[in-house]
Design a protein around this motif. Structure first.
Motif, PDB file in Angstrom:
ATOM      1  N   VAL A  50       0.852  -1.195   0.000  1.00 12.73           N
ATOM      2  CA  VAL A  50       0.000   0.000   0.000  1.00 12.73           C
ATOM      3  C   VAL A  50       0.883   1.238   0.000  1.00 12.73           C
ATOM      4  CG1 VAL A  50      -1.824   1.264   1.193  1.00 12.73           C
ATOM      5  CG2 VAL A  50      -1.789  -1.237   1.285  1.00 12.73           C
ATOM      6  N   THR A  68      -1.278   9.463   3.524  1.00  9.69           N
ATOM      7  CA  THR A  68      -2.542  10.093   3.120  1.00  9.69           C
ATOM      8  C   THR A  68      -3.646   9.751   4.111  1.00  9.69           C
ATOM      9  OG1 THR A  68      -1.882   9.934   0.804  1.00  9.69           O
ATOM     10  CG2 THR A  68      -4.220  10.295   1.245  1.00  9.69           C
ATOM     11  N   LEU A  69      -3.708   8.493   4.531  1.00  6.52           N
ATOM     12  CA  LEU A  69      -4.715   8.078   5.519  1.00  6.52           C
ATOM     13  C   LEU A  69      -4.504   8.802   6.840  1.00  6.52           C
ATOM     14  CD1 LEU A  69      -4.732   4.209   4.935  1.00  6.52           C
ATOM     15  CD2 LEU A  69      -6.383   5.883   4.084  1.00  6.52           C
ATOM     16  N   TYR A 125      -6.305  -0.857   6.057  1.00  8.28           N
ATOM     17  CA  TYR A 125      -4.905  -0.917   5.628  1.00  8.28           C
ATOM     18  C   TYR A 125      -4.301  -2.298   5.910  1.00  8.28           C
ATOM     19  CZ  TYR A 125       0.100   0.132   5.679  1.00  8.28           C
ATOM     20  OH  TYR A 125       1.454   0.104   5.463  1.00  8.28           O
ATOM     21  N   ILE A 132     -12.533   5.429   0.718  1.00 15.03           N
ATOM     22  CA  ILE A 132     -11.143   5.407   0.287  1.00 15.03           C
ATOM     23  C   ILE A 132     -11.138   5.014  -1.187  1.00 15.03           C
ATOM     24  CG2 ILE A 132      -8.879   4.344   0.561  1.00 15.03           C
ATOM     25  CD1 ILE A 132      -9.632   3.769   3.483  1.00 15.03           C
ATOM     26  N   VAL A 190      -8.798   4.083  -4.407  1.00 12.36           N
ATOM     27  CA  VAL A 190      -7.456   3.588  -4.705  1.00 12.36           C
ATOM     28  C   VAL A 190      -7.324   3.266  -6.184  1.00 12.36           C
ATOM     29  CG1 VAL A 190      -7.204   2.602  -2.394  1.00 12.36           C
ATOM     30  CG2 VAL A 190      -8.005   1.150  -4.258  1.00 12.36           C
ATOM     31  N   VAL A 199      -3.251   4.729  -2.623  1.00 13.46           N
ATOM     32  CA  VAL A 199      -4.361   5.488  -2.046  1.00 13.46           C
ATOM     33  C   VAL A 199      -4.409   6.834  -2.746  1.00 13.46           C
ATOM     34  CG1 VAL A 199      -5.321   6.531   0.034  1.00 13.46           C
ATOM     35  CG2 VAL A 199      -4.129   4.321   0.180  1.00 13.46           C
ATOM     36  N   ILE A 202      -9.087   9.874   0.494  1.00  9.68           N
ATOM     37  CA  ILE A 202      -9.904   9.442   1.625  1.00  9.68           C
ATOM     38  C   ILE A 202     -10.687  10.659   2.080  1.00  9.68           C
ATOM     39  CG2 ILE A 202      -8.002   9.771   3.241  1.00  9.68           C
ATOM     40  CD1 ILE A 202      -9.386   7.637   5.054  1.00  9.68           C
TER      41      ILE A 202
END
Length: 100
Positions: free
Chosen positions: A3, A8-9, A30, A70, A72, A83, A86
């Motif tokens: 990932v 970003t998350l 994740y 989210i 992707v 990603v 979000i």
């Protein structure tokens, strides 16, 4: 799967106090993706029924009781998940998931 953009998350979750409830669900997503080994969109859909598979390797996941989304881009041959976005459902409605 690998990932890209865990930052970003975290950045989103830490950006505002009202998004703090998304921390554990986003990190659970994740961890689930890290354990996955998707060869195709069909395999992704079999494993995560609630995912929305879009064209050109894009997918959308609902997290935190569908409070957040989210987006992707998945490179299936290389097993990499990027990603791209979000945000809340309202924020998601303002973007184009195919181009973000």
């Amino acid at each position: 799967m690998r990932v890209i953009a865990l930052r970003t998350l975290r950045k989103f979750i830490e950006s505002r106090p009202e998004y703090a409830d998304g921390r554990e669900p986003a990190l659970a997503w994740y961890r689930q993706v890290l354990r996955a080994d998707w060869e195709s969109p069909a395999q992704l859909k079999r494993e995560i029924h609630t995912a929305s598979v879009l064209k050109d390797g894009r997918a959308v996941f609902n997290v935190a009781g569908n409070k957040y989304r989210i987006v992707v881009w998945i490179n299936y041959p290389y097993r990499v998940v990027y990603v791209r976005f979000i945000g809340t459902h309202a924020q998601y409605d303002k973007i184009n998931a195919q181009t973000v």
